[in-house]
Motif scaffolding. Structure first.
Motif, PDB file in Angstrom:
ATOM      1  N   LEU A  57       3.673  11.258   2.431  1.00 31.26           N
ATOM      2  CA  LEU A  57       4.840  11.237   3.314  1.00 31.26           C
ATOM      3  C   LEU A  57       5.082  12.665   3.802  1.00 31.26           C
ATOM      4  CD1 LEU A  57       7.098   8.830   1.195  1.00 31.26           C
ATOM      5  CD2 LEU A  57       5.451   8.249   2.992  1.00 31.26           C
ATOM      6  N   LYS A  58       4.546  12.975   4.983  1.00 31.93           N
ATOM      7  CA  LYS A  58       4.429  14.364   5.427  1.00 31.93           C
ATOM      8  C   LYS A  58       5.660  14.901   6.157  1.00 31.93           C
ATOM      9  CE  LYS A  58      -0.559  13.713   6.079  1.00 31.93           C
ATOM     10  NZ  LYS A  58      -1.651  13.707   7.084  1.00 31.93           N
ATOM     11  N   GLY A  59       6.707  14.099   6.258  1.00 33.25           N
ATOM     12  CA  GLY A  59       7.880  14.542   6.998  1.00 33.25           C
ATOM     13  C   GLY A  59       8.513  15.793   6.427  1.00 33.25           C
ATOM     14  N   PHE A 101       8.610   3.651   0.386  1.00 34.12           N
ATOM     15  CA  PHE A 101       7.156   3.835   0.337  1.00 34.12           C
ATOM     16  C   PHE A 101       6.720   4.956  -0.606  1.00 34.12           C
ATOM     17  CE2 PHE A 101       7.106   2.250   5.004  1.00 34.12           C
ATOM     18  CZ  PHE A 101       7.154   0.925   4.564  1.00 34.12           C
ATOM     19  N   ARG A 102       7.588   5.390  -1.509  1.00 30.94           N
ATOM     20  CA  ARG A 102       7.263   6.568  -2.319  1.00 30.94           C
ATOM     21  C   ARG A 102       6.068   6.331  -3.248  1.00 30.94           C
ATOM     22  NH1 ARG A 102       9.418   6.389  -7.560  1.00 30.94           N
ATOM     23  NH2 ARG A 102      10.763   4.578  -7.932  1.00 30.94           N
ATOM     24  N   LYS A 103       5.740   5.088  -3.536  1.00 31.80           N
ATOM     25  CA  LYS A 103       4.605   4.783  -4.411  1.00 31.80           C
ATOM     26  C   LYS A 103       3.374   4.321  -3.628  1.00 31.80           C
ATOM     27  CE  LYS A 103       6.550   5.545  -8.461  1.00 31.80           C
ATOM     28  NZ  LYS A 103       6.095   6.654  -9.332  1.00 31.80           N
ATOM     29  N   LYS A 104       3.455   4.326  -2.309  1.00 31.62           N
ATOM     30  CA  LYS A 104       2.337   3.867  -1.490  1.00 31.62           C
ATOM     31  C   LYS A 104       1.308   4.980  -1.290  1.00 31.62           C
ATOM     32  CE  LYS A 104       3.970  -0.276  -0.456  1.00 31.62           C
ATOM     33  NZ  LYS A 104       3.268  -1.518  -0.883  1.00 31.62           N
ATOM     34  N   THR A 105       0.059   4.576  -1.104  1.00 30.55           N
ATOM     35  CA  THR A 105      -0.993   5.516  -0.752  1.00 30.55           C
ATOM     36  C   THR A 105      -1.126   5.589   0.762  1.00 30.55           C
ATOM     37  OG1 THR A 105      -2.729   3.833  -0.720  1.00 30.55           O
ATOM     38  CG2 THR A 105      -2.243   4.881  -2.851  1.00 30.55           C
ATOM     39  N   THR A 106      -1.843   6.592   1.236  1.00 30.60           N
ATOM     40  CA  THR A 106      -2.089   6.700   2.674  1.00 30.60           C
ATOM     41  C   THR A 106      -2.821   5.472   3.187  1.00 30.60           C
ATOM     42  OG1 THR A 106      -2.163   9.107   2.547  1.00 30.60           O
ATOM     43  CG2 THR A 106      -3.189   8.094   4.465  1.00 30.60           C
ATOM     44  N   GLU A 107      -3.764   4.981   2.423  1.00 27.96           N
ATOM     45  CA  GLU A 107      -4.524   3.802   2.836  1.00 27.96           C
ATOM     46  C   GLU A 107      -3.614   2.589   2.979  1.00 27.96           C
ATOM     47  OE1 GLU A 107      -7.703   1.893   4.288  1.00 27.96           O
ATOM     48  OE2 GLU A 107      -7.647   4.009   3.725  1.00 27.96           O
ATOM     49  N   GLU A 108      -2.670   2.432   2.052  1.00 30.01           N
ATOM     50  CA  GLU A 108      -1.750   1.298   2.115  1.00 30.01           C
ATOM     51  C   GLU A 108      -0.809   1.400   3.315  1.00 30.01           C
ATOM     52  OE1 GLU A 108      -0.970  -0.128  -2.435  1.00 30.01           O
ATOM     53  OE2 GLU A 108      -0.278   1.870  -1.893  1.00 30.01           O
ATOM     54  N   LEU A 109      -0.524   2.612   3.746  1.00 27.90           N
ATOM     55  CA  LEU A 109       0.416   2.817   4.851  1.00 27.90           C
ATOM     56  C   LEU A 109      -0.243   2.777   6.226  1.00 27.90           C
ATOM     57  CD1 LEU A 109       2.684   5.648   3.388  1.00 27.90           C
ATOM     58  CD2 LEU A 109       3.239   3.228   3.646  1.00 27.90           C
ATOM     59  N   LYS A 110      -1.554   2.665   6.273  1.00 23.47           N
ATOM     60  CA  LYS A 110      -2.243   2.682   7.564  1.00 23.47           C
ATOM     61  C   LYS A 110      -1.845   1.519   8.457  1.00 23.47           C
ATOM     62  CE  LYS A 110      -6.440   5.361   6.724  1.00 23.47           C
ATOM     63  NZ  LYS A 110      -7.915   5.318   6.635  1.00 23.47           N
ATOM     64  N   HIS A 111      -1.417   0.427   7.872  1.00 24.01           N
ATOM     65  CA  HIS A 111      -1.127  -0.761   8.671  1.00 24.01           C
ATOM     66  C   HIS A 111       0.337  -1.183   8.575  1.00 24.01           C
ATOM     67  CE1 HIS A 111      -5.369  -0.855   9.206  1.00 24.01           C
ATOM     68  NE2 HIS A 111      -5.599  -1.085   7.932  1.00 24.01           N
ATOM     69  N   VAL A 112       1.229  -0.204   8.449  1.00 23.21           N
ATOM     70  CA  VAL A 112       2.654  -0.521   8.424  1.00 23.21           C
ATOM     71  C   VAL A 112       3.140  -0.715   9.845  1.00 23.21           C
ATOM     72  CG1 VAL A 112       4.944   0.177   7.684  1.00 23.21           C
ATOM     73  CG2 VAL A 112       2.964   0.788   6.319  1.00 23.21           C
ATOM     74  N   THR A 113       3.053  -1.920  10.333  1.00 25.32           N
ATOM     75  CA  THR A 113       3.535  -2.311  11.655  1.00 25.32           C
ATOM     76  C   THR A 113       3.531  -3.823  11.698  1.00 25.32           C
ATOM     77  OG1 THR A 113       3.143  -2.161  14.037  1.00 25.32           O
ATOM     78  CG2 THR A 113       1.209  -2.190  12.642  1.00 25.32           C
ATOM     79  N   ALA A 114       4.206  -4.379  12.666  1.00 24.90           N
ATOM     80  CA  ALA A 114       4.143  -5.830  12.844  1.00 24.90           C
ATOM     81  C   ALA A 114       3.462  -6.163  14.163  1.00 24.90           C
ATOM     82  CB  ALA A 114       5.551  -6.420  12.804  1.00 24.90           C
ATOM     83  N   SER A 115       2.677  -5.222  14.655  1.00 25.64           N
ATOM     84  CA  SER A 115       2.030  -5.383  15.953  1.00 25.64           C
ATOM     85  C   SER A 115       0.555  -5.060  15.823  1.00 25.64           C
ATOM     86  CB  SER A 115       2.683  -4.434  16.962  1.00 25.64           C
ATOM     87  OG  SER A 115       1.868  -4.270  18.089  1.00 25.64           O
ATOM     88  N   ASP A 123      13.510   7.234   8.943  1.00 21.03           N
ATOM     89  CA  ASP A 123      13.404   8.663   8.606  1.00 21.03           C
ATOM     90  C   ASP A 123      13.361   8.870   7.103  1.00 21.03           C
ATOM     91  OD1 ASP A 123      13.418   9.327  11.262  1.00 21.03           O
ATOM     92  OD2 ASP A 123      15.482  10.078  11.298  1.00 21.03           O
ATOM     93  N   SER A 124      14.094   8.054   6.372  1.00 19.46           N
ATOM     94  CA  SER A 124      14.056   8.140   4.915  1.00 19.46           C
ATOM     95  C   SER A 124      12.691   7.729   4.385  1.00 19.46           C
ATOM     96  CB  SER A 124      15.144   7.247   4.304  1.00 19.46           C
ATOM     97  OG  SER A 124      15.097   7.278   2.899  1.00 19.46           O
ATOM     98  N   ALA A 125      12.098   6.711   5.001  1.00 16.60           N
ATOM     99  CA  ALA A 125      10.781   6.234   4.573  1.00 16.60           C
ATOM    100  C   ALA A 125       9.689   7.276   4.821  1.00 16.60           C
ATOM    101  CB  ALA A 125      10.435   4.932   5.297  1.00 16.60           C
ATOM    102  N   THR A 126       9.828   8.072   5.887  1.00 16.26           N
ATOM    103  CA  THR A 126       8.811   9.094   6.207  1.00 16.26           C
ATOM    104  C   THR A 126       9.075  10.423   5.516  1.00 16.26           C
ATOM    105  OG1 THR A 126      10.062   9.867   8.135  1.00 16.26           O
ATOM    106  CG2 THR A 126       8.416   8.110   8.511  1.00 16.26           C
TER     107      THR A 126
END
Length: 400
Positions: free
Chosen positions: A323-325, A177-191, A229-232
């Motif tokens: 990615l605030k981790g 996700f290193r090229k994703k924006t916060t807006e794009e990551l808001k819905h990273v789930t399958a639920s 953990d790598s993604a975050t």
């Protein structure tokens, strides 16, 4: 012959360690331990014929005991079982590859029994580095890093004096996700579950990015938890805290840079400005084997870097605004005391919720931040206080 015990033999590091055993006839496995995966553990036990097999889940241990009744292998259960596997009399090196803070007590027990440690359990140093490193020095046991980044630093340090070290440069792939924006990551789930911080829930449609995308690491094949953990970038943050303890370097002198192809595994800079880097293909067998046979660089089958095909190596700043981790980890590490335990445990719980599709990707950060803000720091926690802090974190998150 070198005798080893593997705590966490059914996970990614454990199975790759056994691949190395298959290729080196002067390695012998004396003990295997796992959490619950007894199908694979049984196959490993029958192939490698250790003296002891331990299963953390006591019910699964009883089942495995019945399955292995036709052998002379002793089956142990629970934490006592892990401790027995870690202190098996014959072994000289214990590979601590089990995931989670349950790896701390077996590591300490192994050290007290005079065993060297091939360390792949991040939680040991992240949460108890202030206990582990002085103990290793006092007992005269060695800790060999298995993480690719820490192994790289360890290898680079062979080229100069520790007193001449200026800083560490830890590389990161940046994850999927290193090229994703916060807006794009808001819905990273399958639920369609409500978010931690969103009240009625942010999700109003099926997401464009899924849990499976979070688990699709561009370079490395790892377990599910560490891949998230790598993604975050939490994983990289935990590595920073671990590096502080392994190499005795202040946080201001540990830098992270994104190197997307994972060719450079990490670097060190000496006081004269010279930089030493360790390069190689992204293969975890290399650092595992180096930890087992240090200071030898034994033959290892597999790909070699082809610099003519590689052509270039690029670098980027880590995307810490999205990615605030990583900044959370620096903050926890600088605060010290029990705060790194809070970071680690909150992340562990949040990632489990995400993988169970109960929260969204960005909710992982909300949970970590909320829990860190709610915690009253213990300045120099004992092992018991570290474990109590972990439990407090879980209870805090479940109460929300």
């Amino acid at each position: 012959m070198k005798y080893i015990s593997i705590i966490g033999s059914t996970g990614s590091i454990g199975t790759q360690t056994l691949d190395i055993v298959r290729s080196n006839k002067d390695l012998k496995v004396t003990a295997l331990a796992a959490g619950t995966s007894i199908d694979l553990l049984e196959k490993q036990a029958r192939e490698f014929q250790p003296s002891i097999v331990a299963v953390y889940n006591e019910q699964k241990a009883e089942e495995l005991k019945l399955r292995l009744a036709d052998t002379n292998i002793k089956v142990c259960a629970g934490m006592d079982g892990l401790l027995e596997a870690a202190t098996q009399e014959q072994c000289s090196v214990v590979v601590t590859a089990i995931v989670g803070m349950i790896g701390i007590r077996p590591t300490i027990a192994a050290m007290k029994a005079g065993k060297d440690i091939a360390l792949a359990n991040k939680e040991t140093l992240v949460t108890a580095g202030h206990i582990i490193m002085p103990m290793a020095e006092e007992l005269g046991v060695s800790i060999y890093p298995v993480d690719s980044e820490h192994s790289a630093i360890f290898q680079c340090l062979q080229s100069g004096k520790r007193d001449d070290l200026d800083s560490l440069i830890i590389t990161a792939s940046g994850g999927p996700f290193r090229k994703k924006t916060t807006e794009e990551l808001k819905h990273v789930t399958a639920s369609l579950a409500s978010s931690w911080a969103g009240g009625a829930g942010r999700v109003s449609h099926w997401p464009s990015v899924t849990v499976e995308d979070a688990l699709n690491h561009p370079n490395w094949s790892m377990g599910r938890k560490i891949t998230v953990d790598s993604a975050t970038l939490v994983n990289k943050g935990l590595e920073v805290i671990e590096a502080k303890w392994l190499f005795g370097v202040d946080f201001d002198d540990i830098h992270v840079v994104v190197q997307p192809k994972s060719v450079i595994h990490s670097m060190i800079q000496f006081k004269d400005g010279s930089v030493i880097a360790q390069l190689g293909t992204p293969d975890m067998k290399l650092p595992i084997q180096y930890a087992l046979f240090y200071p030898q660089h034994r033959n290892l089958a597999g790909e070699r870097l082809d610099f003519a095909k590689l052509k270039e190596i690029t670098f980027e700043e880590p995307p810490v605004d999205v990615l605030k981790g990583l900044p959370y980890a620096y903050k926890a590490g600088r605060i010290g005391g029990s705060m790194p335990t809070v970071l680690n445990a909150a992340n562990e719980k949040a990632v489990a919720l995400f993988l169970d599709r109960k929260i969204q990707f960005l909710d992982i950060y909300d949970i970590i931040e909320d829990t860190m803000n709610a915690h009253k720091v213990i300045e120099n926690p004992t092992l018991e206080e570290v474990l109590e802090t972990e439990q407090w974190v879980y209870e805090h998150i479940e109460s929300r």
